[in-house]
Design a protein around this motif. Structure first.
Motif, PDB file in Angstrom:
ATOM      1  N   ARG A 118     -44.126  34.542  50.999  1.00  0.00           N
ATOM      2  CA  ARG A 118     -42.823  34.028  50.548  1.00  0.00           C
ATOM      3  C   ARG A 118     -43.000  33.008  49.425  1.00  0.00           C
ATOM      4  O   ARG A 118     -42.247  33.010  48.435  1.00  0.00           O
ATOM      5  CB  ARG A 118     -42.086  33.385  51.712  1.00  0.00           C
ATOM      6  CG  ARG A 118     -41.541  34.358  52.735  1.00  0.00           C
ATOM      7  CD  ARG A 118     -40.975  33.615  53.926  1.00  0.00           C
ATOM      8  NE  ARG A 118     -40.006  32.595  53.512  1.00  0.00           N
ATOM      9  CZ  ARG A 118     -39.595  31.599  54.283  1.00  0.00           C
ATOM     10  NH1 ARG A 118     -40.079  31.495  55.524  1.00  0.00           N
ATOM     11  NH2 ARG A 118     -38.723  30.717  53.831  1.00  0.00           N
ATOM     12  N   PHE A 136     -41.648  33.362  45.584  1.00  0.00           N
ATOM     13  CA  PHE A 136     -40.753  32.355  45.014  1.00  0.00           C
ATOM     14  C   PHE A 136     -41.311  31.826  43.691  1.00  0.00           C
ATOM     15  O   PHE A 136     -40.556  31.633  42.710  1.00  0.00           O
ATOM     16  CB  PHE A 136     -40.575  31.203  46.006  1.00  0.00           C
ATOM     17  CG  PHE A 136     -39.691  30.113  45.509  1.00  0.00           C
ATOM     18  CD1 PHE A 136     -38.307  30.194  45.630  1.00  0.00           C
ATOM     19  CD2 PHE A 136     -40.234  28.981  44.890  1.00  0.00           C
ATOM     20  CE1 PHE A 136     -37.491  29.179  45.166  1.00  0.00           C
ATOM     21  CE2 PHE A 136     -39.427  27.965  44.426  1.00  0.00           C
ATOM     22  CZ  PHE A 136     -38.048  28.062  44.565  1.00  0.00           C
ATOM     23  N   ALA A 154     -32.481  26.695  44.417  1.00  0.00           N
ATOM     24  CA  ALA A 154     -33.888  27.098  44.374  1.00  0.00           C
ATOM     25  C   ALA A 154     -34.800  25.974  44.870  1.00  0.00           C
ATOM     26  O   ALA A 154     -35.808  26.212  45.558  1.00  0.00           O
ATOM     27  CB  ALA A 154     -34.266  27.515  42.960  1.00  0.00           C
ATOM     28  N   GLU A 186     -34.649  25.903  48.614  1.00  0.00           N
ATOM     29  CA  GLU A 186     -35.446  26.993  49.171  1.00  0.00           C
ATOM     30  C   GLU A 186     -36.943  26.679  49.102  1.00  0.00           C
ATOM     31  O   GLU A 186     -37.698  26.989  50.037  1.00  0.00           O
ATOM     32  CB  GLU A 186     -35.155  28.275  48.396  1.00  0.00           C
ATOM     33  CG  GLU A 186     -35.913  29.505  48.891  1.00  0.00           C
ATOM     34  CD  GLU A 186     -35.514  29.916  50.306  1.00  0.00           C
ATOM     35  OE1 GLU A 186     -36.314  30.611  50.973  1.00  0.00           O
ATOM     36  OE2 GLU A 186     -34.405  29.547  50.755  1.00  0.00           O
ATOM     37  N   ARG A 187     -37.377  26.034  48.015  1.00  0.00           N
ATOM     38  CA  ARG A 187     -38.795  25.652  47.902  1.00  0.00           C
ATOM     39  C   ARG A 187     -39.184  24.636  48.982  1.00  0.00           C
ATOM     40  O   ARG A 187     -40.261  24.726  49.588  1.00  0.00           O
ATOM     41  CB  ARG A 187     -39.049  25.071  46.510  1.00  0.00           C
ATOM     42  CG  ARG A 187     -40.467  24.554  46.295  1.00  0.00           C
ATOM     43  CD  ARG A 187     -41.500  25.667  46.515  1.00  0.00           C
ATOM     44  NE  ARG A 187     -42.842  25.140  46.496  1.00  0.00           N
ATOM     45  CZ  ARG A 187     -43.576  25.057  45.359  1.00  0.00           C
ATOM     46  NH1 ARG A 187     -43.055  25.447  44.177  1.00  0.00           N
ATOM     47  NH2 ARG A 187     -44.805  24.615  45.393  1.00  0.00           N
TER      48      ARG A 187
END
Length: 339
Positions: free
Chosen positions: A217, A221, A234, A237-238
């Motif tokens: 994942r 990314f 983003a 999500e990181r």
């Protein structure tokens, strides 16, 4: 004339009181019979004391102590068998006592030779019977009769002793029990460590798959988001991927550590207990306690004499006979003059 009803009342007759001298007077009156009962009890006690062979006691004091090599991995004897958190049993002084008295341990010791180069087994020497006439129940009972255990709650020391008329056989039995119990402990430890190692391998494979999934994942990314704003979706999500990666790495490290601990316990050859006080060179004799047994025999003799005299009615109160006036003799002439 006036008639009245007269009620007749029954006056209770008082029972005679039992005096204190009525209890010991029969013993004094029949002292020969009482002395005969006491002498008979003493003779039986002396036969019970002198006829059996003198027994010797081989005594050992053992304790469970932690091992320095596995102190960082385990915490002593309790965790060598597995902590409760790992689903294992906890070793306590009572566990060691149970280990020494296991049926499998006692049977292996009972069927082993009675000495170096001896043809007879230990149970044959203990029961003084041939092996063909000894059933399994007698085998267990015979070994438990000569073996005794005791636990000191304050120090955790375990004392077990073997009592037998043959001092050499008592020493040999005590040493064999310690050796067989230690080997049984090692087998239990290795068996449980093998199960934990297999479970640890599965846990390592599972955590490794989770770690690789999180790494995939992160790689995906980074390939799609080379540049992103600080507070954008983003970026959130990181951060989520980084947290999952840290958790997967910690779980994988713990699984690898548990598996290595199980492997080290499986390869470790440790005794079950450590001898604190070994068997002395000369065994002590078991005291016969003759004085105590003679005192108990005297009490039993008095009791038997009292029961026998009670059955014969010596303790019954004697009836009190009323005094009867004796007739007086009167001369014939005096009687005629009075008339």
């Amino acid at each position: 004339m006036k008639l009245t009803d007269v009620a007749l009342a029954r006056i209770p007759v008082s029972e005679p009181e039992v005096r204190l001298d009525a209890l010991y007077t029969p013993f004094v009156r029949r002292w020969r019979f009482v002395l005969l009962c006491i002498l008979g009890a003493w003779m039986a006690a002396l036969a019970f004391i002198l006829i059996p062979k003198r027994e010797y006691k081989a005594q050992l004091v053992v304790a469970a102590v932690p091992n320095a090599k596995s102190a960082s991995l385990a915490g002593g004897l309790s965790t060598l068998l597995g902590n409760a958190s790992l689903g294992g049993v906890q070793s306590t002084p009572y566990f060691i006592t149970r280990l020494l008295m296991l049926r499998g341990v006692l049977r292996e010791v009972a069927l082993s030779p009675a000495g170096d180069g001896a043809k007879s087994t230990i149970i044959e020497r203990v029961l003084d019977e041939p092996r063909t006439s000894i059933n399994p129940e007698e085998l267990d009972l015979g070994m438990r009769e000569v073996l005794s255990t005791d636990v000191d709650k304050q120090t955790g020391l375990v004392t077990f002793a073997v009592t037998h008329p043959d001092s050499a056989l008592a020493r040999h039995i005590a040493q064999r029990i310690l050796v067989v119990a230690s080997r049984t402990f090692v087998e239990v430890m290795r068996s449980q460590a093998s199960d934990q190692r297999e479970a640890g391998r599965l846990q390592v494979d599972s955590t490794l798959r989770q770690l690789r999934a999180v790494e995939a994942r992160l790689q995906e990314f980074q390939s799609t988001h080379r540049v992103y704003a600080q507070y954008s979706p983003a970026a959130v999500e990181r951060q989520r991927i980084d947290r999952d990666l840290q958790s997967a790495q910690a779980a994988y490290a713990d699984a690898v550590s548990d598996r290595q601990s199980a492997i080290s316990r499986e390869l470790t050859d440790l005794p079950a207990v450590v001898v604190v006080d070994p068997i002395p060179p000369e065994l002590t004799r078991v005291p016969r306690q003759a004085v105590l047994k003679l005192m108990l025999a005297a009490v039993l003799g008095l009791l038997a004499a009292g029961l026998a005299m009670a059955a014969q009615g010596d303790f019954r109160p004697q009836p009190i006979r009323p005094a009867v006036a004796e007739p007086r003799l009167v001369a014939t002439g005096v009687a005629a003059a009075g008339s």
